[in-house]
Each structure stands twice: as C-alpha cells, then as structure tokens.
Write a protein that holds these residues in place. Sequence first.
Motif, short mmCIF file in Angstrom:
data_model
loop_
_atom_site.label_atom_id
_atom_site.label_comp_id
_atom_site.label_asym_id
_atom_site.label_seq_id
_atom_site.Cartn_x
_atom_site.Cartn_y
_atom_site.Cartn_z
N LEU A 1 4.98 27.33 -3.90
CA LEU A 1 4.39 26.04 -4.30
C LEU A 1 3.17 25.67 -3.46
N ARG A 2 2.98 26.37 -2.36
CA ARG A 2 1.86 26.04 -1.48
C ARG A 2 0.52 26.16 -2.22
N ARG A 3 0.33 27.23 -2.94
CA ARG A 3 -0.96 27.45 -3.64
C ARG A 3 -1.27 26.32 -4.63
N PRO A 4 -0.37 25.98 -5.58
CA PRO A 4 -0.70 24.88 -6.49
C PRO A 4 -0.79 23.53 -5.79
N ALA A 5 -0.11 23.38 -4.66
CA ALA A 5 -0.15 22.11 -3.93
C ALA A 5 -1.49 21.86 -3.24
N THR A 6 -2.32 22.89 -3.14
CA THR A 6 -3.62 22.69 -2.51
C THR A 6 -4.50 21.72 -3.31
N ALA A 7 -4.17 21.50 -4.58
CA ALA A 7 -4.93 20.57 -5.41
C ALA A 7 -4.51 19.11 -5.18
N VAL A 8 -3.37 18.90 -4.55
CA VAL A 8 -2.84 17.54 -4.39
C VAL A 8 -3.76 16.64 -3.55
N PRO A 9 -4.18 17.04 -2.35
CA PRO A 9 -5.02 16.12 -1.55
C PRO A 9 -6.29 15.67 -2.26
N ASP A 10 -6.97 16.58 -2.97
CA ASP A 10 -8.19 16.18 -3.68
C ASP A 10 -7.89 15.23 -4.83
N ALA B 1 -7.24 11.87 -3.19
CA ALA B 1 -8.50 11.30 -2.68
C ALA B 1 -9.35 10.75 -3.82
N ALA B 2 -9.40 11.49 -4.93
CA ALA B 2 -10.19 11.02 -6.08
C ALA B 2 -9.59 9.75 -6.66
N ALA B 3 -8.26 9.69 -6.73
CA ALA B 3 -7.59 8.52 -7.30
C ALA B 3 -7.74 7.29 -6.41
N VAL B 4 -7.78 7.50 -5.12
CA VAL B 4 -7.91 6.37 -4.18
C VAL B 4 -9.33 5.82 -4.21
N GLY B 5 -10.30 6.69 -4.37
CA GLY B 5 -11.68 6.23 -4.50
C GLY B 5 -12.37 5.89 -3.20
N ALA C 1 0.83 -1.20 0.00
CA ALA C 1 0.00 0.00 0.00
C ALA C 1 0.87 1.25 0.00
N SER C 2 1.96 1.24 0.74
CA SER C 2 2.86 2.38 0.79
C SER C 2 3.48 2.65 -0.57
N ARG C 3 3.93 1.61 -1.22
CA ARG C 3 4.52 1.77 -2.56
C ARG C 3 3.47 2.27 -3.55
N ALA C 4 2.28 1.71 -3.48
CA ALA C 4 1.21 2.13 -4.39
C ALA C 4 0.84 3.59 -4.15
N MET C 5 0.78 4.00 -2.90
CA MET C 5 0.44 5.39 -2.59
C MET C 5 1.54 6.34 -3.08
N THR C 6 2.78 5.98 -2.85
CA THR C 6 3.89 6.81 -3.33
C THR C 6 3.84 6.94 -4.85
N ASN C 7 3.57 5.84 -5.53
CA ASN C 7 3.46 5.87 -7.00
C ASN C 7 2.27 6.72 -7.46
N LEU C 8 1.22 6.76 -6.67
CA LEU C 8 0.05 7.56 -6.98
C LEU C 8 0.38 9.06 -6.93
N TYR C 9 1.25 9.42 -6.00
CA TYR C 9 1.64 10.83 -5.86
C TYR C 9 2.54 11.30 -7.00
N ARG C 10 3.32 10.40 -7.57
CA ARG C 10 4.33 10.81 -8.56
C ARG C 10 3.76 11.69 -9.68
N PRO C 11 2.74 11.25 -10.41
CA PRO C 11 2.25 12.10 -11.51
C PRO C 11 1.53 13.37 -11.02
N VAL C 12 1.02 13.35 -9.80
CA VAL C 12 0.36 14.53 -9.25
C VAL C 12 1.39 15.59 -8.86
N LEU C 13 2.53 15.15 -8.34
CA LEU C 13 3.57 16.08 -7.89
C LEU C 13 4.51 16.52 -9.00
#
Length: 151
Positions: free
Chosen positions: A104-113, A116-120, A18-30
Amino acid sequence: MGNDLRLGGQLCFALYAASRAMTNLYRPVLEPLGLTYPQYLVLLVLWEHGDTTVKDLGAELMLDSGTLSPLLKRMESAGLVRRVRRPEDERSVLVRLTDQGAALRRPATAVPDAIAAAVGLAEDEFGDLRDRLGALTMAIHQPRTAERRSS
C-alpha cells in the motif's frame, strides 16, 4: 483572552473542529486504499521505521494501548500487519508489515498531495501550520512530563 467564554473564542474548539474536518478530508482519499485514517497513521510509522513494538508505536502515535490494540487487531484481520512476540522478550509485541501492508505504500504516496490540494494552503503555510501544531503539542505534553518526574 482569559474571559472569553464564547465557543468561537476557544482554542480547544478551533483545534477540535479542525481535527474533525481534517479526518473527514482523509476519508475519501483513503477509501480507495481500503484504509481508515488511524490505520493510515499506523502504516506511516511502519513504512518509516519498519518493525516496531506496540509500545513504541503507541508512543509515536500518542495512543494508549486500549485504543491501539483493537486497531492493530482489525489491521491484522485485514492482512495489513502481523503481531509477533519478540523472542528476546516475550512481554514485548512487535508489529510487522505484511506484504499487503507494504504494497500500500506506493499508492499511498498520492495521499499527501491530495490532502494538500484539498486544504488549499501554500507549501510554506502548510509546513508552518504543521510545525506550530507540533510545537503546541510538545508544549502541552512538556508540563505533564515534568510533573511526572517530580512525583
């Protein structure tokens, strides 16, 4: 539970996968922000707390200095943070956001959503999972802390 030696029966493997999958999920978002997942975590702490000592940053992220120092060096080279010695204690190093890191704080506000959408998961499921994992982490660290105190 105790005798199950199948890989799929191991909590440690489920958490690892799960940790590896989550980290991989962040890659294209970041990636559009030019950040790696560990850099994002450092920035989250600095955005939340402001200037932070390397020691406190390591404690917050549960990272040792051998892992944190090269990460901070790369972030400093990228212009995201500055490391400065504290005038009142030369042994202590303060990590400070640069204007570029703060921006970077302002554009990073989109990261959690996006995550969350990708995790489902529903919002309450997401929060419950986060809280349960936090409790697990605390339970794992608790015996070590007690052992150190008694030594």
